[in-house]
Design a protein around this motif. Structure first.
Motif, PDB file in Angstrom:
ATOM      1  N   MET A  14      -3.834   3.949  -6.224  1.00  0.00           N
ATOM      2  CA  MET A  14      -4.980   4.521  -5.519  1.00  0.00           C
ATOM      3  C   MET A  14      -5.413   5.845  -6.133  1.00  0.00           C
ATOM      4  O   MET A  14      -6.607   6.185  -6.082  1.00  0.00           O
ATOM      5  N   ARG A  24      -7.057   8.197   1.741  1.00  0.00           N
ATOM      6  CA  ARG A  24      -5.805   7.427   1.726  1.00  0.00           C
ATOM      7  C   ARG A  24      -5.291   7.222   3.150  1.00  0.00           C
ATOM      8  O   ARG A  24      -4.796   6.140   3.485  1.00  0.00           O
ATOM      9  N   ALA A  54      -9.401  -1.475   1.541  1.00  0.00           N
ATOM     10  CA  ALA A  54      -8.425  -2.427   2.060  1.00  0.00           C
ATOM     11  C   ALA A  54      -8.645  -3.813   1.451  1.00  0.00           C
ATOM     12  O   ALA A  54      -7.676  -4.557   1.204  1.00  0.00           O
ATOM     13  N   ASN A 110      -6.991  -3.589  -1.828  1.00  0.00           N
ATOM     14  CA  ASN A 110      -5.537  -3.619  -1.667  1.00  0.00           C
ATOM     15  C   ASN A 110      -5.041  -5.050  -1.475  1.00  0.00           C
ATOM     16  O   ASN A 110      -3.987  -5.426  -2.010  1.00  0.00           O
ATOM     17  N   SER A 157      -5.243   3.523   5.113  1.00  0.00           N
ATOM     18  CA  SER A 157      -3.947   3.001   5.554  1.00  0.00           C
ATOM     19  C   SER A 157      -4.049   2.384   6.949  1.00  0.00           C
ATOM     20  O   SER A 157      -3.353   1.412   7.270  1.00  0.00           O
ATOM     21  N   HIS A 163      -0.492   8.361   3.825  1.00  0.00           N
ATOM     22  CA  HIS A 163      -0.665   7.162   4.656  1.00  0.00           C
ATOM     23  C   HIS A 163       0.012   7.379   6.007  1.00  0.00           C
ATOM     24  O   HIS A 163       0.807   8.315   6.187  1.00  0.00           O
ATOM     25  N   TYR A 195       0.836  -1.208   0.000  1.00  0.00           N
ATOM     26  CA  TYR A 195       0.000   0.000   0.000  1.00  0.00           C
ATOM     27  C   TYR A 195       0.871   1.259   0.000  1.00  0.00           C
ATOM     28  O   TYR A 195       0.554   2.236  -0.683  1.00  0.00           O
ATOM     29  N   VAL A 244      -5.607  -1.071   6.456  1.00  0.00           N
ATOM     30  CA  VAL A 244      -4.608  -1.984   5.899  1.00  0.00           C
ATOM     31  C   VAL A 244      -3.586  -2.366   6.966  1.00  0.00           C
ATOM     32  O   VAL A 244      -3.239  -3.546   7.122  1.00  0.00           O
TER      33      VAL A 244
END
Length: 463
Positions: A70, A126, A438, A441, A130, A91, A63, A133
């Motif tokens: 993204m 974003r 996510a 991702n 993050s 992030h 990521y 994720v």
């Protein structure tokens, strides 16, 4: 100001806050691996496998390097029409501690390679995603991850509303320093949100960041050869200029080139009588940094002041087109180093006095843009691999608020606050978006791993 707040509330009609929850991959979505392959075409070929190897470490590492992927996914998402100076890659690992010119220890955004004016929602999404994720990487439960993303959005919303009602200069100067961080930790312990050992570890981390300065970097990166200071080789991560230049070039040729570069760069820093004039060039080496930036050209420049015990290490980092420029109006600055520096100066509460830019013609005859800053100056960041949930929750709030402060300096804080409102409608929508993104991702990371396994792309996992 009331009219500006009303403008934000009106924007809810064209972009309802609840609509931010909805995201699905477009039917014509580009192959994520192809996007990474395209990025590799402008990077140093022998370093690209190192970038891929670092991205292979986990879905969160992927990521971090997937800002270009993204950016395409954010294009076409709900947009209130309110523009700010975007970080472009907001992030959670791109926030941290560093020193201000006044030698205060402050917490702020610290990476602006992709900065460009655009919809404020893109940075928020974003950042919030993050945390989802990273939460998966740490094994947090689904409700915990949802709470992390929602906390990011709530921190952003409430700080933006606070900025909208603050005195003008108070909103502009608003920032978080180390003393405030310690107070946040003490309060979290008092309210039983953090255990004492967690507070102690975080406090030690903040204190240790003060030790990360040029002197420490000097001891780690520099050694003495025949009485002269030289940057210590560590190929392929650190390669001195003398080992990279074409045949026929002498050290004096290289020194003269670097002196000319530094002279041009001096004209872009803010202070007219800058301490740079008291330093002389000593050595230079290519250095691999980060995850997403690996493969772009990044140099460490060693300078000397009074003597060998008075060193300065600068980082000259290549600035390419922002990944956002395919989807937003192009930068007003032709020079991408200037784009990065101007964006950083707008968004940060305080910036490095050595921050500037220069255009350099490489050995291959190609001109490239660079921005320049100190290599390290009281820098500290969170370690995602060991972050516990209570700490992550506190950090999510801190990052959300910090992003709001940065956006308030460049955008219409009254209008954005009016759009966000006092309810948690936006917060809950961002949490749902984050979970959906996510999921995507994870799929992209699987496709990336398959591309490595098949030999389509090469990954060096040893560096």
């Amino acid at each position: 100001m009331a009219e500006r707040a009303a403008l934000g509330r009106t924007a809810r009609k064209s972009a309802p806050r609840a609509e931010h929850a909805h995201w699905a991959p477009a039917a014509d979505r580009l192959d994520p691996v192809a996007i990474l392959e395209d990025q590799a075409t402008t990077r140093v070929p022998e370093l690209v496998p190192i970038r891929h190897g670092r991205m292979l470490a986990s879905p969160f590492a992927f990521y971090r390097g997937a800002a270009a992927i993204m950016a395409g996914d954010l294009d076409g998402t709900p947009d209130s029409g309110l523009t700010v100076q975007l970080c472009g890659d907001a992030h959670l690992s791109n926030f941290g501690l560093f020193a201000s010119p006044e030698r205060a220890h402050i917490f702020d955004i610290n990476d602006f390679d992709e900065t460009l004016p655009g919809p404020w929602e893109w940075d928020v999404k974003r950042l919030a995603a993050s945390f989802d994720v990273a939460g998966r990487h740490r094994g947090f439960s689904r409700p915990e991850r949802r709470q992390l993303a929602q906390t990011v959005a709530r921190g952003y919303r409430e700080r933006m509303r606070g900025s909208a009602t603050s005195r003008v200069l108070a909103a502009w100067y608003d920032r978080v320093d180390a003393d405030q961080l310690f107070e946040l930790l003490r309060r979290a312990h008092t309210e039983n949100r953090l255990k004492k050992d967690q507070v102690d570890r975080l406090g030690v981390g903040v204190a240790k960041a003060r030790l990360r300065d040029s002197a420490r970097a000097f001891r780690k990166l520099v050694y003495v050869v025949d009485g002269e200071l030289r940057i210590r080789p560590q190929p392929p991560l650190i390669v001195p200029l003398a080992d990279l230049g074409p045949a026929g070039r002498t050290r004096s040729d290289d020194e003269e080139t670097v002196r000319e570069i530094l002279l041009g760069y001096r004209s872009t820093v803010l202070q007219p009588n800058h301490p740079l004039r008291d330093f002389e060039f000593v050595d230079m080496a290519r250095k691999v940094v980060g995850v997403g930036s690996v493969g772009t050209r990044s140099w460490v420049v060693l300078l000397r002041g009074r003597d060998n015990l008075d060193p300065l290490l600068l980082q000259a980092k290549q600035a390419e087109h922002s990944v956002l420029e395919k989807y937003l109006p192009p930068s007003e600055y032709e020079h991408h180093g200037e784009r990065v520096v101007r964006g950083q100066r707008i968004m940060q509460s305080a910036s490095d006095i050595f921050l500037g830019w220069e255009r350099v013609e490489g050995f291959d005859g190609v001109s490239r843009d660079f921005y320049i800053r100190q290599l390290t100056d009281w820098k500290g960041s969170v370690d995602v691999d060991v972050m516990q949930y209570p700490v992550a929750l506190l950090y999510a709030r801190l990052c959300g608020e910090t992003l709001a402060r940065a956006h308030a300096r460049s955008g219409d804080r009254m209008a954005i606050a009016g759009y966000l409102g006092g309810s948690d409608t936006f917060d809950r929508a961002i949490a749902r978006f984050s979970e959906r993104y996510a999921d995507q991702n994870d799929l992209d990371f699987d496709a990336f791993r398959e591309a490595v396994a098949s030999g389509r792309i090469h990954a060096d996992t040893d560096h």
